[in-house]
Scaffold this motif. Sequence first.
Motif, PDB file in Angstrom:
ATOM      1  N   GLN A   1      26.046  65.151   9.049  1.00 31.53           N
ATOM      2  CA  GLN A   1      27.282  65.385   9.798  1.00 31.53           C
ATOM      3  C   GLN A   1      28.354  66.006   8.905  1.00 31.53           C
ATOM      4  O   GLN A   1      29.109  66.877   9.342  1.00 31.53           O
ATOM      5  CB  GLN A   1      27.786  64.082  10.421  1.00 31.53           C
ATOM      6  CG  GLN A   1      26.931  63.627  11.572  1.00 31.53           C
ATOM      7  CD  GLN A   1      27.350  62.277  12.122  1.00 31.53           C
ATOM      8  OE1 GLN A   1      27.947  61.455  11.425  1.00 31.53           O
ATOM      9  NE2 GLN A   1      27.022  62.040  13.383  1.00 31.53           N
ATOM     10  N   LEU A   2      28.410  65.571   7.657  1.00 27.97           N
ATOM     11  CA  LEU A   2      29.362  66.163   6.719  1.00 27.97           C
ATOM     12  C   LEU A   2      29.047  67.642   6.506  1.00 27.97           C
ATOM     13  O   LEU A   2      29.946  68.489   6.533  1.00 27.97           O
ATOM     14  CB  LEU A   2      29.325  65.408   5.387  1.00 27.97           C
ATOM     15  CG  LEU A   2      30.272  65.911   4.304  1.00 27.97           C
ATOM     16  CD1 LEU A   2      31.719  65.849   4.761  1.00 27.97           C
ATOM     17  CD2 LEU A   2      30.083  65.105   3.030  1.00 27.97           C
TER      18      LEU A   2
ATOM     19  N   GLU B   1      27.473  69.598   8.598  1.00 31.86           N
ATOM     20  CA  GLU B   1      27.785  70.303   9.843  1.00 31.86           C
ATOM     21  C   GLU B   1      29.277  70.617   9.934  1.00 31.86           C
ATOM     22  O   GLU B   1      29.668  71.708  10.351  1.00 31.86           O
ATOM     23  CB  GLU B   1      27.314  69.485  11.047  1.00 31.86           C
ATOM     24  CG  GLU B   1      25.798  69.487  11.182  1.00 31.86           C
ATOM     25  CD  GLU B   1      25.267  68.471  12.173  1.00 31.86           C
ATOM     26  OE1 GLU B   1      26.069  67.833  12.906  1.00 31.86           O
ATOM     27  OE2 GLU B   1      24.034  68.296  12.203  1.00 31.86           O
ATOM     28  N   TYR B   2      30.104  69.670   9.521  1.00 27.34           N
ATOM     29  CA  TYR B   2      31.548  69.895   9.503  1.00 27.34           C
ATOM     30  C   TYR B   2      31.885  71.037   8.532  1.00 27.34           C
ATOM     31  O   TYR B   2      32.671  71.930   8.852  1.00 27.34           O
ATOM     32  CB  TYR B   2      32.278  68.607   9.101  1.00 27.34           C
ATOM     33  CG  TYR B   2      33.751  68.819   8.914  1.00 27.34           C
ATOM     34  CD1 TYR B   2      34.623  68.850  10.003  1.00 27.34           C
ATOM     35  CD2 TYR B   2      34.285  69.020   7.637  1.00 27.34           C
ATOM     36  CE1 TYR B   2      35.979  69.073   9.833  1.00 27.34           C
ATOM     37  CE2 TYR B   2      35.644  69.234   7.458  1.00 27.34           C
ATOM     38  CZ  TYR B   2      36.481  69.266   8.556  1.00 27.34           C
ATOM     39  OH  TYR B   2      37.823  69.497   8.388  1.00 27.34           O
ATOM     40  N   GLN B   3      31.303  70.988   7.345  1.00 30.40           N
ATOM     41  CA  GLN B   3      31.562  72.025   6.340  1.00 30.40           C
ATOM     42  C   GLN B   3      31.121  73.401   6.857  1.00 30.40           C
ATOM     43  O   GLN B   3      31.809  74.396   6.658  1.00 30.40           O
ATOM     44  CB  GLN B   3      30.835  71.710   5.040  1.00 30.40           C
ATOM     45  CG  GLN B   3      31.328  70.478   4.313  1.00 30.40           C
ATOM     46  CD  GLN B   3      32.717  70.659   3.741  1.00 30.40           C
ATOM     47  OE1 GLN B   3      33.672  70.179   4.321  1.00 30.40           O
ATOM     48  NE2 GLN B   3      32.827  71.328   2.634  1.00 30.40           N
TER      49      GLN B   3
ATOM     50  N   LYS C   1      30.879  74.415   9.936  1.00 30.24           N
ATOM     51  CA  LYS C   1      31.820  74.890  10.963  1.00 30.24           C
ATOM     52  C   LYS C   1      33.001  75.587  10.304  1.00 30.24           C
ATOM     53  O   LYS C   1      33.486  76.602  10.790  1.00 30.24           O
ATOM     54  CB  LYS C   1      32.306  73.724  11.835  1.00 30.24           C
ATOM     55  CG  LYS C   1      31.325  73.306  12.877  1.00 30.24           C
ATOM     56  CD  LYS C   1      31.886  72.195  13.738  1.00 30.24           C
ATOM     57  CE  LYS C   1      30.817  71.673  14.664  1.00 30.24           C
ATOM     58  NZ  LYS C   1      31.226  70.490  15.405  1.00 30.24           N
ATOM     59  N   GLU C   2      33.462  75.025   9.193  1.00 26.06           N
ATOM     60  CA  GLU C   2      34.571  75.647   8.450  1.00 26.06           C
ATOM     61  C   GLU C   2      34.128  77.000   7.878  1.00 26.06           C
ATOM     62  O   GLU C   2      34.874  77.972   7.923  1.00 26.06           O
ATOM     63  CB  GLU C   2      35.046  74.706   7.335  1.00 26.06           C
ATOM     64  CG  GLU C   2      36.273  75.184   6.616  1.00 26.06           C
ATOM     65  CD  GLU C   2      37.527  75.261   7.477  1.00 26.06           C
ATOM     66  OE1 GLU C   2      38.393  76.087   7.147  1.00 26.06           O
ATOM     67  OE2 GLU C   2      37.642  74.527   8.480  1.00 26.06           O
TER      68      GLU C   2
END
Length: 127
Positions: free
Chosen positions: A112-113, A115-117, A119-120
């Motif tokens: 999840q971390l 995936e967040y990165q 997206k950025e």
Amino acid sequence: MSKRQLFTLEFPVRCSPTILYGFLSSPAGLQEWFADKVDEWEGVYSFTWGNAAPDKAEFLDSEEDKFVRYRWLHYDKNEYFEFRIEKTEISNQTILVISDFAEKSEIKDQSQLWEYQIKELFHRLGS
């Protein structure tokens, strides 16, 4: 402590491998999406988030427009995190493959971390 294991994630990307590689391999590119501040000195990258002390990673290997591999200095010498750029045969689409290590119980959170990165990263790429 249980043994950390390798896991991989794949993300389709709408940009050229050359542009993507720049965001994965240079301090300026990594600072755009991965950490608040990135510095490099003699093959060691310092990643800073907020006011925390920097996390340091050693540059291990790369091939232009193909992959780049780093190793966090505070983890086992056999562990690494890698960004690999692949092209699908049929559609010729660019795929970013991330390989990393985590405890089995932490793979979901670590994914999840990432995936967040990513997206950025996509936001910075306009993808």
